[in-house]
Each structure stands twice: as structure tokens, then as C-alpha cells.
Design a protein around this motif. Sequence first.
Motif, short mmCIF file in Angstrom:
data_model
loop_
_atom_site.label_atom_id
_atom_site.label_comp_id
_atom_site.label_asym_id
_atom_site.label_seq_id
_atom_site.Cartn_x
_atom_site.Cartn_y
_atom_site.Cartn_z
N MET A 299 -2.92 -9.27 -2.96
CA MET A 299 -1.49 -9.48 -3.22
C MET A 299 -1.02 -8.79 -4.51
O MET A 299 0.10 -8.31 -4.59
CB MET A 299 -1.16 -10.97 -3.28
CG MET A 299 -1.34 -11.69 -1.93
SD MET A 299 -0.47 -10.88 -0.56
CE MET A 299 1.22 -11.10 -1.05
N ASP A 300 -1.88 -8.73 -5.52
CA ASP A 300 -1.48 -8.07 -6.76
C ASP A 300 -1.24 -6.58 -6.54
O ASP A 300 -0.25 -6.02 -7.00
CB ASP A 300 -2.55 -8.27 -7.85
CG ASP A 300 -2.61 -9.72 -8.32
OD1 ASP A 300 -1.58 -10.41 -8.27
OD2 ASP A 300 -3.71 -10.14 -8.74
N ARG A 301 -2.14 -5.93 -5.83
CA ARG A 301 -1.96 -4.51 -5.55
C ARG A 301 -0.74 -4.27 -4.66
O ARG A 301 -0.02 -3.30 -4.84
CB ARG A 301 -3.20 -3.91 -4.89
CG ARG A 301 -4.36 -3.75 -5.84
CD ARG A 301 -5.57 -3.16 -5.12
NE ARG A 301 -6.76 -3.30 -5.91
CZ ARG A 301 -7.19 -2.40 -6.79
NH1 ARG A 301 -6.52 -1.29 -6.96
NH2 ARG A 301 -8.28 -2.61 -7.48
N LEU A 302 -0.51 -5.17 -3.72
CA LEU A 302 0.67 -5.03 -2.85
C LEU A 302 1.96 -5.12 -3.66
O LEU A 302 2.91 -4.39 -3.39
CB LEU A 302 0.65 -6.10 -1.75
CG LEU A 302 -0.42 -5.91 -0.67
CD1 LEU A 302 -0.42 -7.11 0.28
CD2 LEU A 302 -0.20 -4.62 0.08
N ARG A 303 1.99 -6.00 -4.67
CA ARG A 303 3.17 -6.10 -5.53
C ARG A 303 3.36 -4.82 -6.33
O ARG A 303 4.47 -4.32 -6.48
CB ARG A 303 3.05 -7.30 -6.46
CG ARG A 303 3.47 -8.61 -5.80
CD ARG A 303 3.60 -9.73 -6.81
NE ARG A 303 2.30 -10.17 -7.33
CZ ARG A 303 1.50 -11.05 -6.73
NH1 ARG A 303 1.87 -11.59 -5.59
NH2 ARG A 303 0.37 -11.39 -7.26
N VAL A 304 2.27 -4.26 -6.85
CA VAL A 304 2.35 -3.02 -7.62
C VAL A 304 2.87 -1.89 -6.73
O VAL A 304 3.75 -1.13 -7.12
CB VAL A 304 0.98 -2.66 -8.24
CG1 VAL A 304 0.99 -1.24 -8.81
CG2 VAL A 304 0.60 -3.67 -9.32
N ILE A 305 2.32 -1.80 -5.52
CA ILE A 305 2.76 -0.76 -4.59
C ILE A 305 4.24 -0.92 -4.27
O ILE A 305 4.99 0.05 -4.28
CB ILE A 305 1.90 -0.78 -3.31
CG1 ILE A 305 0.48 -0.29 -3.63
CG2 ILE A 305 2.53 0.06 -2.20
CD1 ILE A 305 -0.53 -0.52 -2.53
N ALA A 306 4.68 -2.14 -3.99
CA ALA A 306 6.09 -2.39 -3.68
C ALA A 306 6.98 -2.01 -4.86
O ALA A 306 8.03 -1.37 -4.67
CB ALA A 306 6.30 -3.85 -3.30
#
Length: 100
Positions: free
Chosen positions: A82-89
Motif C-alpha cells: 500500500m505504501d508503494r501504491l500511494r507513492v505511485i498514485a
Amino acid sequence: MDYDTDETEDLHFIELLAPGAPTLHAGVTGPGMVYLRGDLHPLGAATALIKAAREHVPYAAVSAVNVLFPADWLRGECAHDMDRLRVIANMEAMVRGART
């Protein structure tokens, strides 16, 4: 997602600047596909490059150690983080905002 690697298209490079942070490169195609840094991949940029080549995912080499991949592909690779997904978003939103 299928990627047609037989066609080429222009990738517009964007520099993302934040106070106190190194410059980050990203890219966006004419139709709006966002490309982000390979080091966002959970196994690192080198592994991302190997996987992308095997899966025929398009990429853009900014330098020998900085490679950009489609954000959609990176998102799929990071589905469990989820942390990487937030960064990507967030990075994708910044790129799209810089494009307009």
C-alpha cells in the motif's frame, strides 16, 4: 495489460522537483500513459528491467541506472504494498498535473 512493443511513440520527460530531494524523472506519452522510475518496483530497478523485458513491457532508459516503466505495470507489481501504491498514485498525479 497487453503492451504492443512493435510501435514506438514519443515520451515527454518531466523532472519532479521537491525541496531537499534529488530530481526525479518521469515521463508521459501523448495519449497520457505515465512512466515512473523503476526503483519503485518492490525488487528494485534491475529486477524490474529483467521482468519488463520478459513480459514485453515498454520502458524508457533515462540513463544506465534510471529506467522508466508504465505506472500501470508498476502498480500491478506493487499490488501487495500500500505504501508503494500511494507513492505511485501521488507521482502519477504530479506528472499529470505537470502535463497540463
